[in-house]
Design an enzyme around this catalytic site. Structure first.
Site, PDB file in Angstrom:
ATOM      1  N   PRO A  13       0.790  -1.221   0.000  1.00 15.43           N
ATOM      2  CG  PRO A  13      -0.099  -1.073   2.141  1.00 15.43           C
ATOM      3  CD  PRO A  13       0.558  -2.044   1.199  1.00 15.43           C
ATOM      4  CG  ASN A  14      -0.168   4.328   1.367  1.00  9.57           C
ATOM      5  OD1 ASN A  14      -1.143   4.886   0.866  1.00  9.57           O
ATOM      6  ND2 ASN A  14      -0.201   3.781   2.560  1.00  9.57           N
ATOM      7  NE  ARG A  21       4.136   6.549   1.749  1.00  5.05           N
ATOM      8  CZ  ARG A  21       4.388   5.302   2.097  1.00  5.05           C
ATOM      9  NH1 ARG A  21       4.746   4.425   1.179  1.00  5.05           N
ATOM     10  NH2 ARG A  21       4.296   4.939   3.342  1.00  5.05           N
ATOM     11  CE1 TYR A  26       9.219   4.977   2.618  1.00  7.15           C
ATOM     12  CE2 TYR A  26       7.626   6.765   2.727  1.00  7.15           C
ATOM     13  CZ  TYR A  26       8.160   5.597   3.245  1.00  7.15           C
ATOM     14  OH  TYR A  26       7.624   5.051   4.391  1.00  7.15           O
ATOM     15  CG  ASN A  77       8.513  -2.066  -0.142  1.00  5.55           C
ATOM     16  OD1 ASN A  77       8.030  -2.151   0.996  1.00  5.55           O
ATOM     17  ND2 ASN A  77       9.077  -0.965  -0.583  1.00  5.55           N
ATOM     18  CB  ALA A  80       1.676   0.056   6.080  1.00  5.48           C
ATOM     19  CG  HIS A  83       5.617  -2.538   9.737  1.00  5.86           C
ATOM     20  ND1 HIS A  83       6.926  -2.964   9.736  1.00  5.86           N
ATOM     21  CD2 HIS A  83       5.573  -1.474   8.873  1.00  5.86           C
ATOM     22  CE1 HIS A  83       7.647  -2.177   8.932  1.00  5.86           C
ATOM     23  NE2 HIS A  83       6.841  -1.271   8.403  1.00  5.86           N
ATOM     24  CG  ASP A  90      -0.420 -17.570   7.581  1.00  6.21           C
ATOM     25  OD1 ASP A  90       0.626 -17.760   8.240  1.00  6.21           O
ATOM     26  OD2 ASP A  90      -1.547 -17.495   8.100  1.00  6.21           O
ATOM     27  CD  GLU A 101      11.067  -7.755   5.291  1.00  5.38           C
ATOM     28  OE1 GLU A 101      11.463  -8.821   5.813  1.00  5.38           O
ATOM     29  OE2 GLU A 101      10.552  -6.821   5.924  1.00  5.38           O
ATOM     30  CG  HIS A 103      11.269  -2.471   4.070  1.00  9.73           C
ATOM     31  ND1 HIS A 103       9.906  -2.412   3.929  1.00  9.73           N
ATOM     32  CD2 HIS A 103      11.527  -3.649   4.700  1.00  9.73           C
ATOM     33  CE1 HIS A 103       9.364  -3.498   4.462  1.00  9.73           C
ATOM     34  NE2 HIS A 103      10.331  -4.262   4.922  1.00  9.73           N
ATOM     35  CG  LEU A 104      11.700   2.263  -1.438  1.00  4.94           C
ATOM     36  CD1 LEU A 104      10.412   3.038  -1.623  1.00  4.94           C
ATOM     37  CD2 LEU A 104      12.582   2.393  -2.652  1.00  4.94           C
ATOM     38  CB  SER A 105      12.894   4.160   4.571  1.00  8.33           C
ATOM     39  OG  SER A 105      11.885   3.294   5.077  1.00  8.33           O
ATOM     40  NE  ARG A 110      10.579   5.799   8.253  1.00  6.37           N
ATOM     41  CZ  ARG A 110       9.596   5.636   7.353  1.00  6.37           C
ATOM     42  NH1 ARG A 110       9.715   4.701   6.416  1.00  6.37           N
ATOM     43  NH2 ARG A 110       8.530   6.402   7.392  1.00  6.37           N
ATOM     44  NE  ARG A 114       7.495   4.000   9.634  1.00  8.10           N
ATOM     45  CZ  ARG A 114       6.374   4.136   8.924  1.00  8.10           C
ATOM     46  NH1 ARG A 114       5.991   3.197   8.081  1.00  8.10           N
ATOM     47  NH2 ARG A 114       5.638   5.219   9.037  1.00  8.10           N
TER      48      ARG A 114
HETATM   49  C1  DQA Z   1       8.493   0.936   3.416  1.00  5.33           C
HETATM   50  C2  DQA Z   1       8.634   1.084   4.944  1.00  5.33           C
HETATM   51  C3  DQA Z   1       7.283   0.844   5.620  1.00  5.33           C
HETATM   52  O1  DQA Z   1       7.427   0.987   7.031  1.00  5.33           O
HETATM   53  C4  DQA Z   1       6.265   1.855   5.140  1.00  5.33           C
HETATM   54  O2  DQA Z   1       5.013   1.602   5.717  1.00  5.33           O
HETATM   55  C5  DQA Z   1       6.175   1.911   3.652  1.00  5.33           C
HETATM   56  C6  DQA Z   1       7.405   1.855   2.868  1.00  5.33           C
HETATM   57  C7  DQA Z   1       9.806   1.281   2.680  1.00  5.33           C
HETATM   58  O3  DQA Z   1       9.931   0.865   1.531  1.00  5.33           O
HETATM   59  O4  DQA Z   1      10.674   1.954   3.235  1.00  5.33           O
HETATM   60  O5  DQA Z   1       5.113   2.096   3.083  1.00  5.33           O
HETATM   61  O6  DQA Z   1       8.164  -0.415   3.128  1.00  5.33           O
END
Ligand code: DQA
Length: 150
Positions: A13-14, A21, A26, A77, A80, A83, A90, A101, A103-105, A110, A114
């Site tokens: 999501p997002n 964003r 990001y 990725n 959210a 978490h 599953d 896995e 994550h950009l950040s 953080r 997270r």
């Molecule tokens: C994220 C880190 C997550 O905590 C956050 O909710 C995101 C982006 C990242 O790529 O850094 O939406 O997955």
């Protein structure tokens, strides 16, 4: 299965809002820019990609389930849902595919919420904090993983 191994690259999501964003966290690249980068990088590694995004947890679960028959590995990725989602953990477990896995950040720098990931427990490895480069690093690692299996 395709002649070339296909990697499912799944975005939660997002992430469709990348570019606008929180660019200080990001970056300015859009998800479309990242998809193009992944396609080119995978191609050079001899891999095909199936690059997807959804804001809906159940849709992500369905995509993971479907990839059992088509994909050789999953780069995820979970955004959210990383978490919060037992359902995604599953689904990844039952896919029986190598999972990386990303994550950009750097989520560990953080907020505390997270720091826990439901995905990490079922991932071969985790790449965080290098911005969009995490996707190409994950493709490099996935190519090695798949090579080791064949
Ligand atoms: C994220 C880190 C997550 O905590 C956050 O909710 C995101 C982006 C990242 O790529 O850094 O939406 O997955």
């Amino acid at each position: 299965m395709n002649e070339r191994p296909e990697i499912l690259i799944l975005n939660g999501p997002n992430l469709n809002m990348l570019g606008v964003r929180e660019p200080q966290i990001y970056g300015r690249e859009t998800l479309g820019d990242i998809e193009e980068m992944c396609i080119a990088h995978a191609d050079a590694l001899g891999l095909d990609t199936d690059f997807r995004q959804s804001n809906v947890e159940g849709e992500l679960v369905t995509m993971i389930q479907a990839s059992r028959d088509t994909a050789a590995g999953i780069i995820i990725n979970g955004a959210a849902y990383t978490h919060t989602s037992v359902a995604i953990q599953d689904a990844l477990k039952l896919s029986d595919l190598p999972v990386i896995e990303v994550h950009l950040s750097n989520v560990h720098q953080r907020e505390p919420f997270r720091h826990h990931s439901y995905i990490s427990a079922v991932a071969k490895g985790i790449i965080v904090g290098f911005g969009s480069q995490v996707y190409t690093l994950a493709l490099d690692a996935m190519a090695r993983l798949i090579e080791g299996e064949t």
